[in-house]
Scaffold this motif. Structure first.
Motif, PDB file in Angstrom:
ATOM      1  N   ASN A 126       0.836  -1.208   0.000  1.00 39.74           N
ATOM      2  CA  ASN A 126       0.000   0.000   0.000  1.00 39.74           C
ATOM      3  C   ASN A 126       0.869   1.256   0.000  1.00 39.74           C
ATOM      4  OD1 ASN A 126      -2.426  -1.429  -0.051  1.00 39.74           O
ATOM      5  ND2 ASN A 126      -2.539  -1.568   2.195  1.00 39.74           N
ATOM      6  N   ASP A 127       1.958   1.221   0.871  1.00 38.26           N
ATOM      7  CA  ASP A 127       2.872   2.373   0.905  1.00 38.26           C
ATOM      8  C   ASP A 127       3.553   2.550  -0.445  1.00 38.26           C
ATOM      9  OD1 ASP A 127       2.212   2.849   3.519  1.00 38.26           O
ATOM     10  OD2 ASP A 127       3.947   1.785   4.373  1.00 38.26           O
ATOM     11  N   LEU A 128       3.963   1.415  -1.028  1.00 38.82           N
ATOM     12  CA  LEU A 128       4.609   1.510  -2.331  1.00 38.82           C
ATOM     13  C   LEU A 128       3.643   2.058  -3.371  1.00 38.82           C
ATOM     14  CD1 LEU A 128       6.683  -1.816  -2.478  1.00 38.82           C
ATOM     15  CD2 LEU A 128       7.575   0.512  -2.375  1.00 38.82           C
ATOM     16  N   LYS A 129       2.409   1.638  -3.280  1.00 42.18           N
ATOM     17  CA  LYS A 129       1.415   2.147  -4.234  1.00 42.18           C
ATOM     18  C   LYS A 129       1.220   3.656  -4.042  1.00 42.18           C
ATOM     19  CE  LYS A 129      -3.305   1.440  -5.888  1.00 42.18           C
ATOM     20  NZ  LYS A 129      -3.610   2.874  -5.882  1.00 42.18           N
ATOM     21  N   GLU A 130       1.108   4.039  -2.731  1.00 40.78           N
ATOM     22  CA  GLU A 130       0.940   5.469  -2.457  1.00 40.78           C
ATOM     23  C   GLU A 130       2.160   6.249  -2.921  1.00 40.78           C
ATOM     24  OE1 GLU A 130      -0.055   8.445   1.335  1.00 40.78           O
ATOM     25  OE2 GLU A 130       0.299   6.291   1.648  1.00 40.78           O
TER      26      GLU A 130
END
Length: 849
Positions: A126-130
């Protein structure tokens, strides 16, 4: 034949493990017929054993009972052990279940860890996506030319990536890190490209161009936004340093040059984006024009780069401008002519106004108060500049050389009391008392010198009372070596000791007045001049002494510098200059002469060293300086106002001490040379025998030539009286050494006495050096006046060339007063063989002690 009983017995023994020893028995055949006998025997044996066991059991029944009890106890314990083994067996039979349970528990833990890992992985994803979304957004802004927004997004990227700082080992995180690095490089590249196109400089035509905005990819960016963007990327300091260098070296510093800068000005192009340094139609030296040009520069930068850049750039640009302004430009604006100081007050006001402008426009960040402090220090700066100019003038005077020598006259008014001149300023208090003034150590074996006769312009400092041998010195011709306005020459027709006859003529000895001196010496309790018990009235005459000596051009330059400073202080103290900023610096100006004199003493040792006689040259110049400084100080103090506190006494004393110290060092070196030359004679031992005779002759001729050479070298530099004192002091060193060596000889033969007497004659020819130019031909040379030991030296020659009777006649007539009794006794012992006559003479001398 073997019987059945034997066979039965053998079988019984075989039960016990025994074999028959008889071969017949062992080889006999066992048949069924033998069984009854065997069984019978066995039964008997069994019955016997049972009876025996019964008998033993009955006899040991107690022991059997105890054994039985122990056996039962052992049986019980074995039963308990059997139960324990049963339990263990049952427990082991249940172990497989426990292992299964443990295995299931491990699987549960593993599944829990997997769930946590999956949750963390989901969070990272999720962090990588954000993060990827923000990176993509930043890249999109950058591609559209919105670098400021791209940088804002890039700051968010940095914050998000900090959350993944502990997951660098994950491949996706590593790839994302590479994407972020690539994004930053792209942003920096775009920002630097925009900065290059936004601000450009041309060193050839000294111009700087600053655009309002520049295009970047699909969009545009203003200068202020670009500055913020570069600041966020962390490269603003580097860019500002380069910008500062280009602005200062291509624009501002050429304008701040004190002389050439007045020919330049700044022009802003019609497009209002280009600032150029151009030549003026005519130079403008005013500070107002400089400040107007600097305002153009700062206003142009503020307009094109915004207020944010001015605050950041002021820390380096403004500081460099103020340092150049206060360090080199403004000091050159300080006028040296007091008539232009009203213009300088205008400069100070314009400087204060310029500081207010910088402060109001935000360009004085971190530099507040520097120009104001300089304005308040302007009088001190002006005073320091005047001191520097005075010292530089002295340095330039030294650098051009000592100039042409010229003769100057010294006039000294003294009194002659009873025929004795009382002067005020000798080179030294006594001819050889150098330790009195210069703290020189005296060797213990040197005799303590008596008070030497003083020259015509000399009197003792420490003993104002004249000595007995100074009371009748008018006959020495004191007035002959100098020009006297008051013609009071005394009798100068007496002959000197060098002209005394070999037989010690009493008349010639009496001409010297030694008997009178001896009589005066005996009158210790009476005044030297009495008449009927009343003091005799002294004959006092005022006399003006004149003499010339050589000086260089440097002392006059020193006086000229001091006079210019005093004249400037006098001018500054006038009412029309009272409103000037520097009006309070009059007293400070009067301290410059002391600095000039200190600089003279510091530089003299360097620039006088090429002169043939540097120490003597310094001495003469310092004497002239001292005399003229005293007069100058009196003249300045006589003026009204702040000049009453003008004091050069310390500097005058330092100059006098410096000159005399130089003179003394030179004299001390010369004395050392003469002492070394005299040491070549090795005490005049065996002066009549080769090779010692050659050494003695060489030593005497060397000192004679050396002293004559010094006289030729110094005659055109020193005054006649100073030259005579110097030569007399050096001659005194020579003859004192000679007298000491002769007196140390234990035995003097007739040939040695004649040889030593010839040396006295040779040295006596140096008396011609002390004949004054204006002396009559029949006048005596002034040798005895300037050389303390001269008369003693001459009489030593007489002693060496006289008989014992002649020596005693000289002694009785008082001619040998300079010799101690012990000295005469030692000389008589050395010159004459032991005998009745010598004993009588020694006894007479001994009684006269």
């Amino acid at each position: 034949m073997v019987s059945e009983k034997d066979i039965a017995q053998a079988v019984l023994q075989a039960v016990d493990g025994l074999f028959p020893e008889i071969e017949e028995i062992s080889s006999a055949e066992l048949s069924p017929d033998n069984l009854p006998a065997i069984l019978s025997l066995l039964q008997e044996t069994i019955d016997g054993v049972k009876s025996e066991i019964k008998h033993i059991g009955e006899s040991q029944q107690a022991e059997v009972t105890a054994w039985t009890k122990e056996a039962r106890q052992l049986h019980t314990e074995l039963s308990q052990d059997h139960d324990s083994l049963s339990e263990i067996t049952q427990f082991e039979s249940r172990g497989a279940v426990n292992d299964r349970v443990n295995d299931l528990g491990s699987q549960q833990t593993l599944l829990s860890d997997e769930i946590v890992f999956n949750e963390e992985l989901v969070a990272i994803l999720n962090d990588l996506k954000e993060l990827q979304d923000v990176v993509s957004s930043s890249q999109a802004h950058a591609s559209e030319g919105r670098l400021d927004e791209a940088c804002e997004q890039f700051e968010v990227v940095g914050q998000l990536f900090d959350k993944l700082s502990g997951s660098d080992q994950i491949l996706a995180v590593g790839l994302m890190k590479e994407n972020i690095r690539s994004l930053k490089e792209g942003l920096i590249h775009d920002a630097e490209d925009c900065w290059t196109r936004l601000i450009s400089s041309n060193l050839e035509d000294s111009s700087v161009t600053i655009q309002t905005s520049v295009t970047v990819r699909l969009g545009t960016i203003t200068g202020e936004k670009l500055v913020n963007t570069i600041d966020k990327l962390g490269i603003l300091k580097e860019k500002l340093d380069r910008l500062h260098y280009r602005i200062t070296h291509s624009l501002i510093f050429p304008r701040l040059q004190p002389i050439s800068g007045a020919t330049y000005t700044f022009i802003v192009s019609t497009e209002q984006n280009r600032l150029q340094l151009r030549k003026r139609p005519s130079p403008d030296q005013t500070v107002g024009a400089l400040y107007a040009d600097l305002k153009i520069v700062f206003g142009f930068l503020s307009e094109k780069l915004g207020s944010s850049i001015s605050r950041r750039l002021s820390k380096i640009l403004t500081s460099a401008v103020l340092n150049q302004l206060m360090g080199s430009y403004l000091p050159e604006c300080i006028p040296t002519d007091l008539d232009h100081f009203n213009e300088f007050d205008t400069i100070l006001n314009e400087t204060s106004a310029f500081e207010q402008y910088l402060d109001s426009t935000g360009w004085l960040e971190g530099n507040r108060g520097e120009l104001r402090d300089w304005v308040s220090r302007a009088p001190r700066i002006w005073l320091n500049r005047r001191r520097e100019e005075a010292l530089d003038s002295l340095r330039k005077a030294f650098s051009t050389g000592l100039g042409k020598r010229h003769r100057v006259e010294r006039i000294e008014r003294v009194q002659q009391v009873d025929g004795v001149l009382e002067a005020s300023k000798p080179i030294d208090t006594a001819e050889d008392n150098w330790d009195t003034n210069w703290d020189v150590e005296i060797e213990e074996d040197e005799p303590k010198p008596k008070a030497a006769p003083k020259s015509a312009h000399e009197k003792p400092k420490s003993d104002p009372k004249p000595q007995a041998d100074e009371e009748d010195v008018s006959g020495w011709g004191f007035d002959d070596d100098i020009d006297l306005e008051d013609d009071t020459a005394g009798d100068s027709s007496k002959t000197g000791p060098g002209q005394a006859s070999k037989d010690g003529d009493e008349d010639e000895s009496a001409d010297w007045g030694w008997g009178d001196d001896d009589a005066d010496n005996k009158k210790e309790a009476q005044p030297s001049h009495q008449s009927n018990g009343k003091p005799k009235e002294k004959d006092v005459q005022d006399i003006t002494l004149r003499e010339t000596y050589s000086v260089t051009s440097i002392p006059q330059e020193v006086i000229n510098i001091i006079l210019r400073t005093v004249e400037e202080a006098e001018k500054l103290s006038q009412p029309q200059y009272s409103n000037l900023t520097i009006s309070s610096s009059t007293s400070g100006l009067l301290t410059i002469p002391a600095s000039v004199l200190n600089a003279y003493r510091a530089l003299a040792g360097i620039f006088y060293r090429d002169d043939p006689s540097p120490a003597i040259c310094i001495y003469n110049d310092c004497e002239w300086l001292e005399e003229n400084l005293v007069e100058l100080e009196k003249e300045v103090k006589s003026k009204s106002g702040p000049f009453g506190g003008f004091d050069l006494q310390t500097s005058i004393k330092s100059i006098s001490s410096f000159g005399r110290r130089s003179y003394w060092k030179e004299m001390d070196n010369k004395r050392l040379i003469f002492t070394d030359l005299m040491d070549g004679a090795q005490g005049f031992e065996n002066c009549t025998q080769y090779p010692m005779s050659e050494n003695c002759d060489t030593a005497i001729m060397s000192v004679i030539d050396a002293l004559q050479g010094i006289e030729m070298q110094w005659r055109d530099t020193l005054s006649r009286s100073a030259l005579s004192q110097s030569l007399g002091s050096l001659l005194n060193t020579i003859i004192r050494k000679f007298i000491s060596d002769v007196e140390d000889l234990g035995d003097i033969s007739a040939d040695a006495s004649a040889k030593l007497s010839s040396y006295v004659t040779d040295i006596g020819r140096l008396e011609s050096l002390f004949r004054m130019p204006d002396q009559p031909k029949d006048a005596l040379p002034m040798t005895a006046v300037y050389c303390e030991q001269w008369l003693k030296f001459q009489y030593l020659g007489n002693i060496l060339d006289s008989s014992m009777a002649e020596i005693m006649d000289l002694w009785r007539d008082g001619a040998l007063v300079d010799f101690e009794t012990d000295e005469l006794m030692d000389l008589i012992r050395a010159l004459f063989a032991d005998g009745e006559k010598r004993s009588q003479v020694l006894d007479e001398l001994r009684r006269a002690r």
